[in-house]
Design a protein around this motif. Structure first.
Motif, PDB file in Angstrom:
ATOM      1  N   GLY A   1       0.816  -1.215   0.000  1.00  8.40           N
ATOM      2  CA  GLY A   1       0.000   0.000   0.000  1.00  8.40           C
ATOM      3  C   GLY A   1       0.846   1.259   0.000  1.00  8.40           C
ATOM      4  O   GLY A   1       0.410   2.315  -0.478  1.00  8.40           O
ATOM      5  N   MET A   2       2.055   1.175   0.547  1.00  4.34           N
ATOM      6  CA  MET A   2       2.994   2.305   0.540  1.00  4.34           C
ATOM      7  C   MET A   2       3.924   2.243  -0.677  1.00  4.34           C
ATOM      8  O   MET A   2       4.883   3.008  -0.756  1.00  4.34           O
ATOM      9  CB  MET A   2       3.823   2.292   1.824  1.00  4.34           C
ATOM     10  CG  MET A   2       3.000   2.499   3.086  1.00  4.34           C
ATOM     11  SD  MET A   2       4.030   2.642   4.573  1.00  4.34           S
ATOM     12  CE  MET A   2       4.727   0.984   4.671  1.00  4.34           C
ATOM     13  N   HIS A   3       3.647   1.279  -1.595  1.00  2.00           N
ATOM     14  CA  HIS A   3       4.460   1.064  -2.802  1.00  2.00           C
ATOM     15  C   HIS A   3       5.909   0.741  -2.448  1.00  2.00           C
ATOM     16  O   HIS A   3       6.830   1.083  -3.198  1.00  2.00           O
ATOM     17  CB  HIS A   3       4.393   2.286  -3.731  1.00  2.00           C
ATOM     18  CG  HIS A   3       3.034   2.489  -4.333  1.00  2.00           C
ATOM     19  ND1 HIS A   3       2.610   1.839  -5.457  1.00  2.00           N
ATOM     20  CD2 HIS A   3       1.997   3.267  -3.930  1.00  2.00           C
ATOM     21  CE1 HIS A   3       1.374   2.193  -5.736  1.00  2.00           C
ATOM     22  NE2 HIS A   3       0.977   3.062  -4.820  1.00  2.00           N
ATOM     23  N   ASP A   4       6.094   0.072  -1.311  1.00  2.00           N
ATOM     24  CA  ASP A   4       7.434  -0.355  -0.888  1.00  2.00           C
ATOM     25  C   ASP A   4       7.647  -1.792  -1.371  1.00  2.00           C
ATOM     26  O   ASP A   4       7.540  -2.754  -0.610  1.00  2.00           O
ATOM     27  CB  ASP A   4       7.554  -0.254   0.632  1.00  2.00           C
ATOM     28  CG  ASP A   4       8.965  -0.571   1.126  1.00  2.00           C
ATOM     29  OD1 ASP A   4       9.823  -0.881   0.282  1.00  2.00           O
ATOM     30  OD2 ASP A   4       9.185  -0.527   2.351  1.00  2.00           O
ATOM     31  N   VAL A   5       7.971  -1.920  -2.655  1.00  2.00           N
ATOM     32  CA  VAL A   5       8.134  -3.244  -3.241  1.00  2.00           C
ATOM     33  C   VAL A   5       9.324  -3.972  -2.623  1.00  2.00           C
ATOM     34  O   VAL A   5       9.238  -5.162  -2.294  1.00  2.00           O
ATOM     35  CB  VAL A   5       8.301  -3.133  -4.772  1.00  2.00           C
ATOM     36  CG1 VAL A   5       8.672  -4.497  -5.374  1.00  2.00           C
ATOM     37  CG2 VAL A   5       7.022  -2.611  -5.404  1.00  2.00           C
TER      38      VAL A   5
END
Length: 721
Positions: A336-340
């Protein structure tokens, strides 16, 4: 007990447990037994015939009686297959002429005349109200009198039954094979495993039971014998509770839990307590099945057992009274925080979840660094992922090379299918190719040395059975997506059903499509005859069982696809009737015979799935002009009543396109990874002298005793662990 389990051995292995009895002169009885088997498309192997010939006549007869009943049911010959039109496929009338004849007969009937005249005055006649419509007008014996004997042909199916080990060993080996399967079993095989687990509870057990549903069925037998339970998650306990209540151990459908005995309640609570005490983080698994756990808690009464406080925590989490952050929620928070990269680091501790999230991670990656992090993590943990997951991801990646805008076909574990547009961006070629190389190399490393590999060419396009639910129980059935050759001049479909308690009307239809999946024509009760063939007539109720047939002349078929389907027009669903099955036969035009001839049956599969329209398989004409079967095992939702081929043509065509154009992992792919000493394509005649690894559609007679044999019944054995 042993004789009761013998049919399971025959169905799953095509072996007859070693017959026992007094020695004697049983050669004549053995040959008669063999002849009786041949009449329904089976035959004794040379070794089995020799064994029977050395027993007494009585022992041979006992074996024959037990075996014939089993194989006749396997092929669908245990019921009487009548047809509405007594001469079928000859003398089938034009549809409108037939309907007019039924009306004329009703007008000649004093009891029906008034009702029919009233309907005629409105311009609409209900066929179901006509006395001669939809009900057999002759007996089965009378129908047989209208048909000549079947002329034997070299192309008739002949399934060889082989000599097995002693009965106890065969039952035990089958139990170990099913319980230890690396892929989920189908509904029938899972039920058979339950029977075997009860019989083998005190015998040898598999070293591992990787499939959770199988573990639940085995645990049900263990709980009844007081044996140690195999539990390592709270969900294992939930599945066991479902098994004890004869519910759905896959958890796809809610189980209505029974009142449980005190010993069972204690065993379940003790199991939950031990799992959570050993790993409190496993409480997070409760969230996936909160409602099921809440209902189970109402049956277990955990407050009565304070000695198991960790079990009480399970139900506190289900009720929302205790927090237990799940692993998946932590992953979702990072994504959700785009912390892949953060999500990948977390998922490395759960390799299976990492592999299942691969596509999503690659689509979310914004730059090369993030894409490299995903693929690097795969390379580092690939050795810890099950073979079935590796193959599933490999197949998925093979189908991600296409551009966006295509359709996606979804099939759930019950066989229900639906289609939607594929709006996902593609997986970029460098990452896709890198992943495929990693997967291929790991699978190659895990595959055993086959030595001399002997392959039946017809088995090369059989799809790998990544789930037992990708096929149906029956004879000659292959996994969804498989392609198999079709040889013969006449193709004949059949469906049989027997209603359980309410009037039930199934309708067999066949849809013909062109190369662009557009409708060419169809055969059904609304179109009894066409250039392609004939329909046997509409049967609208089946208190004693009913059959419908479609006869096709393959050389006359217009179009490139034939799609048989079974539509529920009224009454009970496929999972509600007493019995229902579909199949097809192949024969040459000069063979004659009855509408149903067991020797010519190439496939017979049970119809047991959700939805109101069944699509067992389709037939496709290849560039060489030869027909091939494409196995579907699909069910469409349909409508509650009055399903007809005319109403689902578009959805069937769209679904067929998605299945036909999807790339499947097949036997050809897996054998291509094997490092064989020698690879031979079997010519159907010559059997090597030494041991081989044989992969084919049927076990040849005369293979070396040390050979490893893989046929459709145990194709799951090819899947590496």
């Amino acid at each position: 007990m042993v004789h009761r389990l013998e049919p399971l051995v025959i169905r799953h292995t095509r072996r007859i447990p070693r017959p026992t009895g007094l020695a004697g002169e049983g050669a004549v009885a053995a040959r008669q037994f063999d002849a009786a088997l041949m009449s329904v498309g089976f035959k004794l192997s040379a070794e089995l015939l020799e064994r029977l010939s050395g027993l007494s006549e009585g022992a041979v007869v006992d074996t024959a009686v037990r075996t014939l009943g089993t194989v006749r049911e396997m092929v669908g010959d245990h019921v009487a297959h009548n047809v509405y039109f007594v001469d079928f496929p000859a003398n089938v009338p034009d549809t409108m002429d037939f309907w007019m004849r039924c009306i004329a007969e009703a007008l000649a009937d004093d009891g029906a005349r008034g009702r029919v005249l009233e309907q005629l005055s409105t311009g609409v006649v209900d066929l179901l109200t006509l006395p001669s419509y939809g009900r057999y007008q002759h007996t089965y014996a009378e129908m047989l009198g209208h048909h000549e004997e079947l002329i034997a042909a070299a192309g008739d199916r002949m399934t060889v039954l082989h000599l097995g080990d002693d009965a106890d060993s065969e039952v035990g080996a089958l139990y170990l094979a099913l319980a230890g399967s690396s892929t989920p079993l189908g509904e029938d095989a899972l039920r058979d495993l339950g029977v075997l687990a009860e019989a083998c509870a005190e015998g040898p057990q598999p070293g591992a039971i990787p499939v959770r549903e199988n573990r639940a069925v085995v645990n049900r037998a263990r709980i009844r014998t007081g044996s140690v339970l195999l539990l390592d998650t709270v969900t294992d306990v939930l599945r066991l509770a479902c098994a004890v209540s004869d519910g759905d151990v896959t958890l796809a459908q809610a189980t209505r839990f029974r009142g449980l005995s005190r010993p069972v309640r204690r065993a379940l609570l003790a199991g939950l307590d031990s799992v959570v005490a050993a790993a409190p983080a496993k409480l997070a698994d409760v969230h996936a099945h909160r409602e099921d756990f809440k209902r189970l808690g109402e049956r277990l009464h955990p407050h009565e057992y304070p000695q198991w406080p960790h079990a009480a925590d399970v139900f506190a989490v289900a009720r929302g009274e205790k927090r237990a952050p799940s692993f998946d929620s932590r992953v979702e928070e990072l994504l959700g925080m785009h912390d892949v990269i953060g999500a990948v680091k977390l998922l490395r501790s759960a390799p299976g979840k990492l592999f299942r999230a691969l596509d999503r991670l690659l689509r979310m990656a914004l730059d090369q660094e993030e894409r490299d992090a995903v693929v690097t993590a795969v390379e580092e943990v690939v050795a810890d992922v099950s073979g079935r997951v590796l193959l599933s991801v490999r197949e998925h990646m093979a189908n991600r090379a296409q551009d966006t805008g295509e359709t996606r076909v979804f099939v759930n574990r019950l066989g229900r299918a639906w289609v939607t547009a594929d709006e996902r961006p593609p997986v970029l070629p460098p990452e896709r190719e890198r992943l495929i190389a990693v997967l291929d190399e790991e699978l190659r490393r895990r595959l055993p040395d086959p030595g001399h590999l002997l392959i039946d060419p017809d088995a090369l396009e059989v799809a790998l059975p990544l789930s037992g639910r990708a096929s149906a129980a029956g004879l000659g059935v292959l996994p969804r997506g498989s392609v198999s050759p079709v040889e013969g001049e006449l193709l004949r479909f059949f469906v049989y059903w027997k209603e359980a308690g309410h009037r039930t009307d199934y309708d067999l239809s066949a849809l013909m499509l062109d190369a662009d999946y557009a409708t060419v024509c169809w055969l059904a009760y609304t179109n009894l005859t066409d250039l392609e063939g004939e329909h046997s007539g509409d049967i609208t109720e089946a208190p004693d069982g009913a059959s419908e047939f479609i006869n096709l002349r393959l050389g006359a078929v217009r179009g490139e696809f034939i799609v048989p389907q079974v539509n529920i027009f009224a009454g009970e669903g496929f999972e509600e009737v007493a019995e229902s099955f579909f199949g097809f036969m192949l024969r040459d035009t000069e063979q004659q015979g009855r509408p149903f001839e067991p020797r010519t049956v190439r496939m017979k599969s049970d119809l047991r799935g959700p939805g109101r329209v069944a699509l067992p398989l389709a037939f496709q004409r290849g560039p060489d002009g030869r027909w091939r079967a494409k196995w579907l095992h699909l069910y469409l939702r349909g409508t509650p009543a009055a399903n007809r081929v005319e109403g689902n043509r578009v959805s069937v065509a769209t679904l067929l396109r998605g299945i036909v154009e999807r790339k499947q992992l097949t036997v050809r792919y897996l054998t291509g990874l094997m490092d064989a000493t020698t690879t031979t394509l079997w010519d159907g005649r010559t059997v090597p002298e030494g041991p081989v690894t044989y992969i084919g559609l049927q076990r040849p007679d005369g293979l070396h005793p040390g050979s490893r044999i893989v046929v459709p019944e145990n194709l799951r054995d090819l899947i590496p662990e």
